[in-house]
Design an enzyme around this catalytic site. Structure first.
Site, mmCIF file in Angstrom:
data_model
loop_
_atom_site.group_PDB
_atom_site.id
_atom_site.type_symbol
_atom_site.label_atom_id
_atom_site.label_comp_id
_atom_site.label_asym_id
_atom_site.label_seq_id
_atom_site.Cartn_x
_atom_site.Cartn_y
_atom_site.Cartn_z
ATOM 1 N N ASN A 70 6.981 4.844 1.176
ATOM 2 C CA ASN A 70 7.823 3.692 1.450
ATOM 3 C C ASN A 70 9.275 4.149 1.315
ATOM 4 O OD1 ASN A 70 9.188 1.276 1.485
ATOM 5 N ND2 ASN A 70 8.287 0.472 -0.415
ATOM 6 N N TRP A 71 9.899 4.369 2.469
ATOM 7 C CA TRP A 71 11.262 4.922 2.437
ATOM 8 C C TRP A 71 12.291 3.882 2.015
ATOM 9 C CZ3 TRP A 71 12.251 8.597 7.251
ATOM 10 C CH2 TRP A 71 11.293 9.621 7.248
ATOM 11 N N LYS A 72 11.880 2.606 2.022
ATOM 12 C CA LYS A 72 12.818 1.514 1.696
ATOM 13 C C LYS A 72 14.058 1.611 2.596
ATOM 14 C CE LYS A 72 10.734 1.277 -2.811
ATOM 15 N NZ LYS A 72 10.826 0.916 -4.213
ATOM 16 N N HIS A 91 5.832 -6.617 -0.670
ATOM 17 C CA HIS A 91 6.395 -5.710 -1.674
ATOM 18 C C HIS A 91 7.227 -6.532 -2.659
ATOM 19 C CE1 HIS A 91 8.832 -2.607 -3.520
ATOM 20 N NE2 HIS A 91 7.910 -1.747 -3.128
ATOM 21 N N GLU A 120 1.239 -2.598 -7.711
ATOM 22 C CA GLU A 120 2.512 -2.025 -8.144
ATOM 23 C C GLU A 120 3.105 -2.890 -9.251
ATOM 24 O OE1 GLU A 120 4.406 0.504 -4.798
ATOM 25 O OE2 GLU A 120 4.961 -1.564 -4.443
ATOM 26 N N GLY A 158 10.545 2.334 -9.366
ATOM 27 C CA GLY A 158 11.880 2.917 -9.378
ATOM 28 C C GLY A 158 12.464 3.094 -10.767
ATOM 29 N N SER A 212 6.674 4.610 -9.514
ATOM 30 C CA SER A 212 7.074 5.884 -10.107
ATOM 31 C C SER A 212 5.971 6.941 -10.065
ATOM 32 C CB SER A 212 7.581 5.681 -11.536
ATOM 33 O OG SER A 212 8.735 4.849 -11.530
ATOM 34 N N GLU A 271 10.016 -6.073 -3.809
ATOM 35 C CA GLU A 271 11.418 -6.203 -3.409
ATOM 36 C C GLU A 271 11.592 -7.303 -2.359
ATOM 37 O OE1 GLU A 271 12.071 -2.021 -2.733
ATOM 38 O OE2 GLU A 271 11.808 -1.720 -4.881
ATOM 39 N N GLY A 279 7.642 5.438 -3.427
ATOM 40 C CA GLY A 279 9.000 5.165 -2.992
ATOM 41 C C GLY A 279 9.859 6.412 -3.119
ATOM 42 N N GLY A 280 10.557 6.521 -4.242
ATOM 43 C CA GLY A 280 11.511 7.614 -4.467
ATOM 44 C C GLY A 280 10.994 8.992 -4.089
#
Ligand code: PGA
Length: 244
Positions: free
Chosen positions: A10-12, A98, A168, A174, A206, A100, A227-228
């Site tokens: 997930n590149w966000k 998600h 999640e 994150g 994470s 977010e 993500g990251g």
């Protein structure tokens, strides 16, 4: 039939043409070199890169997905993107619900279900995210929260073929804090009881090369939503390889 592991990036809101091409191209080359893999690899770049991504991925077998969609096919919805538009760009998957989106955009589980139904209608595979807030876990309510999200976010017509669940815990996203393997075992077992034996359940929050093997070894963990660490080809690939 066993559940094939899915490693989803997930590149966000990250990536421009140059960096996106470099990352996608790097992953495509690794995938091609690896030949047959025991995992599916998926990248979900921002909308702006979706049109270019199929060219970067070529015939590598790396799948393409989006991070959200609207529930309508077209119309007066300024700023939104419909499921059929994603399909048109070469997407096979879409992430929905998600945290977010749920927290930052006040998206309800009911809205997530409407989006998922629309996505299924055009043949997209949905990754429906669920997970509790830190305060909810502290109050011991994490399973109630997740059960409620599952009950309301998964639309009628969802199957193991068109739906993937991502657990999640919001406090792990994150933050560098991961749920312990014991917590993940417990929650994934709980979710498994709700969705049946065939549906894939990913862990997200994470996930990194140094904790991936332990998390991915858990029986009811069928992959990761990352993500990251999905923004660095070395890290993302190391996680994929940690599926064993
Ligand atoms: P993270 O994000 O790996 O950066 O914690 C996961 C996610 O939000 O999907």
């Amino acid at each position: 039939m066993g559940r094939r592991k899915l490693i989803a990036g997930n590149w966000k809101m990250n990536g421009l043409l140059e960096s996106g091409q470099a990352l996608a191209g790097d992953l495509a080359a690794r995938m091609q070199k690896a030949g047959k893999t025991s995992f599916d690899l998926l990248i979900c770049p921002p909308f702006t890169l979706l049109g270019s991504a199929p060219g970067w991925l070529g015939k590598s077998g790396v799948h393409l997905g989006a991070q959200d969609c609207h529930f309508s096919e077209s119309g007066a919805f300024t700023g939104d993107v419909s499921p059929v538009m994603l399909k048109d760009q070469g997407c096979a998957y879409v992430i929905l619900g998600h945290s977010e989106r749920r927290v930052g955009h006040k998206e309800s589980s009911e809205l997530v279900a409407k989006k998922a139904a629309a996505a299924h209608k055009v043949g997209l595979i949905t990754i429906i995210c669920v997970g509790e807030l830190e305060a909810e876990r502290e109050q011991g309510r994490e399973k109630d929260v997740v059960a409620d999200q599952l009950a309301k976010s998964i639309p009628q017509g969802a199957t193991a073929e068109n739906t993937v669940i991502a657990y999640e815990p919001v406090w792990a996203i994150g933050t560098g804090k991961t749920a312990t393997p014991a917590d993940v075992t417990d929650m994934h077992g709980f979710i498994r009881g709700k969705v049946g034996n065939k549906m894939r359940i990913l862990y997200g929050g994470s996930m990194k090369p140094d904790n991936a093997a332990a998390l991915l070894a858990i029986a009811d963990v069928d992959g990761g939503l990352i993500g990251g660490a999905s923004l660095k080809a070395d890290d993302f690939w190391a996680i994929a390889v940690a599926t064993g």
